[in-house]
Design an enzyme around this catalytic site. Structure first.
Site, PDB file in Angstrom:
ATOM      1  N   HIS A   1     -41.023 -12.708 -38.843  1.00 44.45           N
ATOM      2  CA  HIS A   1     -41.286 -12.317 -40.381  1.00 44.45           C
ATOM      3  C   HIS A   1     -42.301 -13.464 -40.630  1.00 44.45           C
ATOM      4  CE1 HIS A   1     -36.868 -11.071 -40.617  1.00 44.45           C
ATOM      5  NE2 HIS A   1     -37.439 -10.349 -41.593  1.00 44.45           N
TER       6      HIS A   1
ATOM      7  N   ASP B   1     -40.739 -16.923 -41.250  1.00 48.89           N
ATOM      8  CA  ASP B   1     -40.128 -17.477 -40.030  1.00 48.89           C
ATOM      9  C   ASP B   1     -41.232 -18.289 -39.342  1.00 48.89           C
ATOM     10  OD1 ASP B   1     -38.067 -15.527 -40.639  1.00 48.89           O
ATOM     11  OD2 ASP B   1     -38.854 -14.262 -38.995  1.00 48.89           O
TER      12      ASP B   1
ATOM     13  N   GLU C   1     -30.943  -0.368 -36.074  1.00 51.03           N
ATOM     14  CA  GLU C   1     -30.258  -1.543 -35.790  1.00 51.03           C
ATOM     15  C   GLU C   1     -28.725  -1.332 -35.536  1.00 51.03           C
ATOM     16  OE1 GLU C   1     -31.168  -5.283 -37.668  1.00 51.03           O
ATOM     17  OE2 GLU C   1     -28.968  -6.023 -37.816  1.00 51.03           O
TER      18      GLU C   1
ATOM     19  N   HIS D   1     -26.248  -2.205 -38.475  1.00 53.88           N
ATOM     20  CA  HIS D   1     -26.704  -1.214 -39.569  1.00 53.88           C
ATOM     21  C   HIS D   1     -25.921   0.194 -39.656  1.00 53.88           C
ATOM     22  CE1 HIS D   1     -30.304  -3.910 -40.585  1.00 53.88           C
ATOM     23  NE2 HIS D   1     -29.449  -4.567 -40.224  1.00 53.88           N
TER      24      HIS D   1
ATOM     25  N   ASP E   1     -22.604  -7.652 -41.839  1.00 51.45           N
ATOM     26  CA  ASP E   1     -23.734  -7.718 -40.802  1.00 51.45           C
ATOM     27  C   ASP E   1     -23.653  -9.050 -40.088  1.00 51.45           C
ATOM     28  OD1 ASP E   1     -25.862  -6.832 -39.280  1.00 51.45           O
ATOM     29  OD2 ASP E   1     -27.127  -7.452 -40.901  1.00 51.45           O
TER      30      ASP E   1
ATOM     31  N   ASP F   1     -24.606  -9.805 -36.898  1.00 51.54           N
ATOM     32  CA  ASP F   1     -25.674  -9.980 -35.891  1.00 51.54           C
ATOM     33  C   ASP F   1     -25.206 -10.760 -34.461  1.00 51.54           C
ATOM     34  OD1 ASP F   1     -27.527  -8.651 -37.554  1.00 51.54           O
ATOM     35  OD2 ASP F   1     -28.119 -10.235 -38.448  1.00 51.54           O
TER      36      ASP F   1
END
Ligand code: XUL
Ligand code: CO
Length: 435
Positions: free
Chosen positions: A99, A102, A266, A269, A305, A307
């Site tokens: 992004h 980031d 994902e 998700h 979520d 991750d």
């Protein structure tokens, strides 16, 4: 060279018997498998946000990670880029994804943010040239800054839409310049908290307008990568418009955009939407919408979520089954949208997480290839539907028979179907043989 990864060397494939603490046991990038290098099947990418920007915070406590680039503005961002490219080399992965926020610090205005992005974008471009590393995708963060609390494209205030458009223009152009193969839109705040203050139809029209503008600009600047929407049902918004693949497809179709956009799917998700990962892949693939993957897993008890890095080879084998069946991911790949836990403080932990992910993907890929090469699985599936290949099945599908014709045929031919086993456990055992 920085000293962030001091004492660590490039992770190599050593095979399943290796006793080294840090080695690939299954991921062997040059191994030929079904006619392609393993790396070219997987096309793995490092997520800049989780690996270099994540601070280890949770709702009950702030930063646990101590990174020398934190809180240091543009100078910190330069150091972060140094360390990132050292990491790409150590983990020996060809792609990364980012992004805007980031890689470069946000300024007080769009202009200031874009200038910072330009400075770091140039550095990243040079590093890509030197290292041969490639950009899987770029994206704009349209969800963290408080200006986006009520959405970006779907905000009730058109000035927020405009600001977001300016942000996406800059990131799309940078992605294009860096040779990025995809551009991702994840609409974290494109949704709502309460209907009491929300016009759903109006917001959907705004979202479609935004997407159309992005597609038009991509075409105008000659970006030939894929435009991808990443579905997710909730978090951070209570209700997100890009709920799952099917919902995204319906939205795109309504606005005539379904040929222009694919999905970045994902694992976590899919679970939040009440699906399995392979369900989302299979639906996307059947609609010609399977573009790329964000690889991770959720802590299934948390309902959130989380991750985590992928560690379920069986799940990945089924995922690769659908990917291989459609001939691969093309310009897409497997982006590790995964982060180490907040107690995993050491630089080495970043390597361990990605090794876990890559070894899991490698096992999944090999399992799926073996399953397909064996052939029984596909044959059983084809046999189950064989009735549709000719005779009655073809007459129905081909539109030769009306409802009345079919009803008459049942009577005339004495049709009285006998149920057949779905053989689920047989099939589960069959899959188990290869994973
Ligand atoms: C959030 C998420 C994002 C997108 C990119 O759940 O997955 O990191 O992948 O914005
Ligand atoms: Co993601």
């Amino acid at each position: 060279m920085t000293d962030f990864f001091k004492g660590l060397s490039q992770v190599k494939f050593e095979g399943p018997q290796s006793r080294s603490p840090l080695a690939y046991r299954h991921y062997n990038k040059d191994e030929m498998i079904a006619g392609k290098r393993m790396e070219d099947h997987i096309r793995p990418a490092i997520a800049y946000w989780h690996t270099f920007a994540q601070e280890g915070g949770d709702p009950f406590g702030g930063r646990t990670f101590d990174r020398p680039w934190f809180d240091k503005g543009l100078e910190g961002a330069k150091l972060k880029a140094e360390v990132a490219f050292e990491f790409f080399d150590l983990i020996d992965v060809p792609f990364f994804a980012f992004h805007d926020v980031d890689v470069a610090p946000e300024g007080a205005t769009l202009d200031e943010s874009n200038k910072n992005l330009r400075v770091i974008g140039d550095i990243i471009g040079q590093k890509m040239q030197q290292s041969g590393k490639k950009l899987l995708w770029g994206t704009a963060n349209l969800f963290s800054n408080r200006r986006y609390m009520a959405g970006a494209a779907t905000n009730p205030d058109p000035e927020v839409f405009a600001y977001a458009a300016g942000q996406v223009k800059a990131v799309l152009e940078l992605t294009h310049e860096l040779g990025g193969e995809n551009y991702v839109l994840w609409g974290g705040r494109e949704g709502y908290e309460t209907l009491l203050n929300t016009k759903i139809g109006q917001e959907q029209d705004q979202m479609a307008r935004f997407l159309t503008l992005v597609i038009e600009h991509a075409e105008k600047i000659g970006f030939t990568g894929q435009i991808l929407i990443e579905p997710k049902p909730q978090e951070p918004s209570k209700h997100q418009y890009d709920y799952d693949v099917a919902t995204v497809y319906g939205f795109l179709q309504k606005y005539g955009l379904e040929k222009k956009v694919k999905c970045n799917i994902e694992v976590g998700h899919a679970f939040l939407a009440g699906h399995s990962f392979e369900h989302e892949l299979a639906v996307a693939s059947s609609l010609g919408m399977l573009g790329s993957v964000d690889a991770n897993r959720n802590d299934l008890q948390s309902g959130w979520d989380t991750d985590h890095f992928p560690n379920n080879a069986g799940e990945m084998a089924l995922a690769f089954y659908y990917i291989l069946k459609q001939g691969g991911l093309g310009k897409g790949g497997f982006n590790f949208d995964a982060k180490v836990r907040r107690q995993s403080l050491d630089a080495a932990d970043l390597l361990h997480g990605h090794v876990l992910g890559l070894d899991t993907l490698a096992r999944g890929l090999k399992g799926a290839v073996a399953l397909i090469e064996d052939g029984e699985f596909d044959k059983l599936l084809d046999d189950r539907y064989a009735g549709w290949d000719n005779g009655l099945g073809q007459d129905i599908l081909g539109g030769k028979l009306s409802l009345a014709d079919i009803a008459a045929k049942v009577q005339a031919d004495g049709i009285n179907p006998q149920p057949r086993s779905g053989r689920q456990e047989y099939l589960e055992n069959l899959v188990n043989r290869f994973v």
